[in-house]
Design a protein around this motif. Structure first.
Motif, PDB file in Angstrom:
ATOM      1  N   LEU A 203       0.753  -1.148  -0.144  1.00 46.81           N
ATOM      2  CA  LEU A 203      -0.063  -0.014   0.035  1.00 46.81           C
ATOM      3  C   LEU A 203       1.099   1.090   0.042  1.00 46.81           C
ATOM      4  O   LEU A 203       0.655   2.402   0.483  1.00 46.81           O
ATOM      5  N   ASP A 204       2.075   1.325  -0.631  1.00 50.18           N
ATOM      6  CA  ASP A 204       2.696   2.471  -0.528  1.00 50.18           C
ATOM      7  C   ASP A 204       2.288   3.393  -1.243  1.00 50.18           C
ATOM      8  O   ASP A 204       2.865   4.770  -1.389  1.00 50.18           O
ATOM      9  N   ARG A 205       1.462   3.097  -2.330  1.00 49.29           N
ATOM     10  CA  ARG A 205       1.010   4.359  -3.263  1.00 49.29           C
ATOM     11  C   ARG A 205      -0.642   4.510  -2.894  1.00 49.29           C
ATOM     12  O   ARG A 205      -1.196   5.469  -3.444  1.00 49.29           O
ATOM     13  N   LEU A 206      -1.095   4.090  -1.529  1.00 48.34           N
ATOM     14  CA  LEU A 206      -2.549   4.211  -1.458  1.00 48.34           C
ATOM     15  C   LEU A 206      -2.689   5.572  -1.131  1.00 48.34           C
ATOM     16  O   LEU A 206      -1.929   6.324  -0.402  1.00 48.34           O
ATOM     17  N   ASP A 207      -3.848   6.253  -1.752  1.00 45.51           N
ATOM     18  CA  ASP A 207      -4.305   7.575  -1.771  1.00 45.51           C
ATOM     19  C   ASP A 207      -5.691   7.676  -1.802  1.00 45.51           C
ATOM     20  O   ASP A 207      -6.256   7.935  -2.722  1.00 45.51           O
ATOM     21  N   PRO A 208      -6.380   7.567  -0.760  1.00 50.18           N
ATOM     22  CA  PRO A 208      -7.833   7.866  -0.731  1.00 50.18           C
ATOM     23  C   PRO A 208      -8.435   9.204  -1.238  1.00 50.18           C
ATOM     24  O   PRO A 208      -9.330   9.094  -1.911  1.00 50.18           O
ATOM     25  N   ALA A 209      -7.488  10.114  -1.186  1.00 52.10           N
ATOM     26  CA  ALA A 209      -7.915  11.571  -1.746  1.00 52.10           C
ATOM     27  C   ALA A 209      -7.896  11.485  -3.117  1.00 52.10           C
ATOM     28  O   ALA A 209      -8.711  12.172  -4.023  1.00 52.10           O
TER      29      ALA A 209
END
Length: 272
Positions: free
Chosen positions: A37-43
């Motif tokens: 999840l190193d690129r996870l970005d909910p926004a």
């Protein structure tokens, strides 16, 4: 099972909808699996934002977490459950591995076809992964990791939980197998869900695979390292049978999860 099309999370899938015994199904939106999840970005990713995650369980090693730290949304608990700590430590002590499992070294492993053949050719790659899967059942660190995972999932106040490793196929695949078997999925459903990871993982590593083969690398080695095969899962399930007799006994006696926690998990995660 639903594959979710996320722009920031690789191999994101909801176990919801999978069939269980008695006409029941896994309740959607509560238990999800993924790669790192190193690129996870909910926004920037409405699919992830809509999950309303409460907990993330990370099965990766300390080195993996250091190199590619999870991006944890505000308000979400991040729980470390290093499943292969013992296996990595023992291998490093022998001088035949570093501080990351094979799945976290795909670029290194497949960068040199000659080196790959020396270390992984002749069926050694599959044998290595089968050993890893047995360790996921019986090693001390794995017992702690999967106890932690099930404890979080069965907590009375648990919300949507996402569990993951690096590629989302081995440590994560075993976690999904435990949950689905406890919920009452049959062997065919469990294996189908386990193998479904192959398409996403192969797609993520197409350039690496093509480059390896173009340089003379054995496609069988690439498949053994990047994908999953029924024999890997069978190795873990056989270990469960030989050491504990059943998945229920493994969870109760091996992982130390009480029956009442399993009952809560079943009630919460099933519908129909």
């Amino acid at each position: 099972m639903t594959a979710l099309v996320s722009t920031t999370v690789v191999n994101l899938r909801d176990l919801g909808g999978l069939p269980l015994s008695g006409g029941r199904t896994v309740r959607p939106g509560l238990v999800l699996r993924a790669g790192q999840l190193d690129r996870l970005d909910p926004a920037a990713d409405p699919v992830v934002a809509d999950l309303s995650l409460a907990t993330i369980v990370d099965f990766r090693s300390a080195a993996e977490r250091h190199d590619h730290p999870d991006r944890v949304p505000a308000g979400v608990r991040h729980v470390v459950a290093d499943a292969l700590a013992d296996t990595i430590s023992k291998a490093a002590a022998r001088g035949d591995a570093d501080d990351k499992p094979a799945a976290a070294q795909l670029k290194h492993v497949l960068s040199d076809p000659q080196l790959a053949e020396e270390h992984l050719g002749g069926g050694r790659a599959r044998a290595m992964f089968e050993d890893t899967y047995r360790a996921l059942v019986s090693s001390a660190s794995a017992l702690v990791a999967y106890r932690t995972f099930l404890t979080e999932l069965a907590a009375p106040d648990a919300g949507p939980l996402l569990f993951h490793c690096t590629a989302g196929k081995d440590r994560t695949g075993w976690a999904a197998t435990i949950v689905l078997t406890l919920l009452g999925a049959d062997a065919e459903t469990v294996e189908t869900e386990y193998l479904a990871v192959n398409e996403a993982v192969r797609a993520a590593f197409v350039p690496l695979i093509d480059g390896f083969v173009a340089k003379g690398g054995d496609p069988a080695i690439a498949q053994a390292v990047i994908g999953v095969v029924p024999e890997y899962l069978k190795a873990a399930l056989t270990e469960v049978d030989e050491k504990h007799g059943s998945m229920e006994a493994y969870v109760r006696d091996g992982l130390g999860i009480p029956d009442e926690a399993v009952a809560r998990l079943r009630a919460r995660l099933t519908s129909g």
